[in-house]
Design an enzyme around this catalytic site. Structure first.
Site, PDB file in Angstrom:
ATOM      1  CB  VAL A   1       5.511  -4.257  -2.630  1.00 38.52           C
ATOM      2  CG1 VAL A   1       6.589  -4.293  -1.553  1.00 38.52           C
ATOM      3  CG2 VAL A   1       5.531  -2.925  -3.366  1.00 38.52           C
TER       4      VAL A   1
ATOM      5  CB  SER B   1      -4.434  -6.811   4.458  1.00 39.87           C
ATOM      6  OG  SER B   1      -4.103  -5.572   3.868  1.00 39.87           O
TER       7      SER B   1
ATOM      8  CG  MET C   1       4.547  -7.310   1.122  1.00 45.10           C
ATOM      9  SD  MET C   1       5.105  -5.763   1.798  1.00 45.10           S
ATOM     10  CE  MET C   1       6.815  -6.182   2.100  1.00 45.10           C
TER      11      MET C   1
ATOM     12  CG  HIS D   1      -1.858  -1.069   1.392  1.00 42.79           C
ATOM     13  ND1 HIS D   1      -1.776  -1.999   2.402  1.00 42.79           N
ATOM     14  CD2 HIS D   1      -2.949  -1.412   0.670  1.00 42.79           C
ATOM     15  CE1 HIS D   1      -2.776  -2.853   2.300  1.00 42.79           C
ATOM     16  NE2 HIS D   1      -3.511  -2.529   1.256  1.00 42.79           N
TER      17      HIS D   1
ATOM     18  N   GLY E   1      -2.737  -1.466  -7.290  1.00 44.31           N
ATOM     19  CA  GLY E   1      -1.610  -2.383  -7.352  1.00 44.31           C
ATOM     20  C   GLY E   1      -1.827  -3.490  -8.381  1.00 44.31           C
TER      21      GLY E   1
HETATM   22  P1  AMP Z   1      -6.546  -3.637  -0.429  1.00 44.43           P
HETATM   23  O1  AMP Z   1      -6.342  -2.873   0.832  1.00 44.43           O
HETATM   24  O2  AMP Z   1      -6.179  -5.074  -0.320  1.00 44.43           O
HETATM   25  O3  AMP Z   1      -7.905  -3.394  -1.041  1.00 44.43           O
HETATM   26  O4  AMP Z   1      -5.516  -3.044  -1.474  1.00 44.43           O
HETATM   27  C1  AMP Z   1      -5.498  -1.670  -1.777  1.00 44.43           C
HETATM   28  C2  AMP Z   1      -4.601  -1.456  -2.959  1.00 44.43           C
HETATM   29  O5  AMP Z   1      -3.277  -1.886  -2.640  1.00 44.43           O
HETATM   30  C3  AMP Z   1      -5.034  -2.267  -4.189  1.00 44.43           C
HETATM   31  O6  AMP Z   1      -4.892  -1.451  -5.340  1.00 44.43           O
HETATM   32  C4  AMP Z   1      -4.073  -3.416  -4.192  1.00 44.43           C
HETATM   33  O7  AMP Z   1      -3.832  -3.966  -5.472  1.00 44.43           O
HETATM   34  C5  AMP Z   1      -2.814  -2.739  -3.658  1.00 44.43           C
HETATM   35  N1  AMP Z   1      -1.884  -3.733  -3.114  1.00 44.43           N
HETATM   36  C6  AMP Z   1      -2.170  -4.711  -2.217  1.00 44.43           C
HETATM   37  N2  AMP Z   1      -1.078  -5.483  -2.010  1.00 44.43           N
HETATM   38  C7  AMP Z   1      -0.100  -4.988  -2.797  1.00 44.43           C
HETATM   39  C8  AMP Z   1       1.261  -5.361  -3.044  1.00 44.43           C
HETATM   40  N3  AMP Z   1       1.820  -6.404  -2.447  1.00 44.43           N
HETATM   41  N4  AMP Z   1       1.966  -4.636  -3.931  1.00 44.43           N
HETATM   42  C9  AMP Z   1       1.395  -3.563  -4.568  1.00 44.43           C
HETATM   43  N5  AMP Z   1       0.129  -3.164  -4.376  1.00 44.43           N
HETATM   44  C10 AMP Z   1      -0.617  -3.860  -3.508  1.00 44.43           C
END
Ligand code: AMP
Length: 290
Positions: free
Chosen positions: A179, A189, A187, A40, A150
């Protein structure tokens, strides 16, 4: 380094974004569900580099979770998230209450584009309607110049890019690289749900993508063979359930059958213990090889 201010009122969030823009500042938006990690933060850094102002949303969106999914358990760590954002020069965090985003009686939902149908669309019915609805709502409330997503959620990024183009939303969508932990685990959550043993087994997701890339770029393997190699790696590592492995066109997500003679994306979704994980890798086919 101060923690960013948290705004929960949508009207106030809209007013702030518009007044930053009226003052001549471009605004970059990073939508998240919180429980922030380096993945994130890389998006927030990208927003800070490309735009004059940076806004992060933290909202665990109920409509993108299925009835048997982990909405109730999903980690909610707003305080820690704001600590992590403190060094990143974020103008404010928008963290609305669920009843404000979905008032009683709201029944409108966005019909996702057809690229939402395969893969996650099959495994998680209704998921992308929930994603499209919340992202469109957030882009209305926070009409940013650019929004950062991401590649980790490859299909989601494609769905959002398509929706934004189809519905003439004037925000530029930017997709940033995945990442990973030093050992290759993407990575997420949800990684915090994994026991030590499960975390070890979870490495098979990134490993199966490396094997797919190797098979395609070094051995000209055809799609069936690549899928077998990916499944074999996941089975050997005893993941609990393979939801899908796929090698597809990165623009349409239509799956290859036969030789892989142009750029591809390999994707995987699997359960390790009770935790559902996804990962993907873009595989470039050089003009010479093709
Ligand atoms: P989320 O909180 O899981 O909804 O993710 C929020 C944003 O962070 C989304 O656009 C995801 O694709 C991005 N994201 C989650 N994990 C990663 C990661 N490991 N590398 C890059 N972006 C990420």
């Amino acid at each position: 380094m101060n923690r960013p201010e948290v705004v929960s009122d949508p009207a106030e969030a809209y007013r702030r974004v518009r007044s930053m823009q009226q003052a001549g500042r471009s605004v970059g938006l990073t939508p998240t569900m919180g429980a922030l990690h380096e993945g994130h933060l890389s998006l927030v850094r990208a927003a800070g580099e490309r735009c004059d102002a940076s806004v992060v949303t933290i909202f665990v969106n109920p409509t993108q979770f299925g009835p048997a999914e982990d909405f109730d358990q999903y980690p909610r760590t707003l305080r820690e998230d704001c600590e992590l954002l403190a060094p990143l020069n974020v103008d404010f965090v928008f963290a609305p209450h669920v009843d404000v985003m979905y008032p009683a009686g709201m029944s409108t939902s966005v019909q996702p584009p057809s690229v939402a149908e395969p893969l996650e669309g099959v495994c998680r019915p209704g998921h992308f309607a929930g994603v499209c609805t919340i992202v469109l709502k957030l882009l209305q409330l926070l009409p940013a110049d650019s929004a950062f997503f991401g590649q980790k959620d490859f299909q989601q990024a494609l769905v959002i890019q398509t929706m934004v183009a189809d519905l003439n939303v004037p925000t530029e969508i930017r997709v940033e690289p995945i990442v990973r932990e030093p050992d290759g685990l993407a990575m997420s959550s949800r990684n915090r749900y994994l026991s030590a043993d499960e975390r070890e087994r979870a490495l098979s997701l990134s490993r199966c993508l490396s094997l797919a890339e190797q098979a395609i770029t070094e051995h000209d393997a055809d799609s069936q063979r690549v899928l077998e190699i990916m499944e074999q790696e996941l089975r050997q590592s005893q993941v609990s359930e393979i939801e899908y492995v796929a090698v597809a066109d990165p623009k349409t997500l239509s799956e290859f059958s036969g030789p892989i003679d142009r750029d591809a994306v390999a994707l995987v979704a699997a359960r390790v213990g009770m935790t559902r994980l996804i990962d993907n890798r873009l595989i470039r086919i050089s003009a010479q090889q093709a």
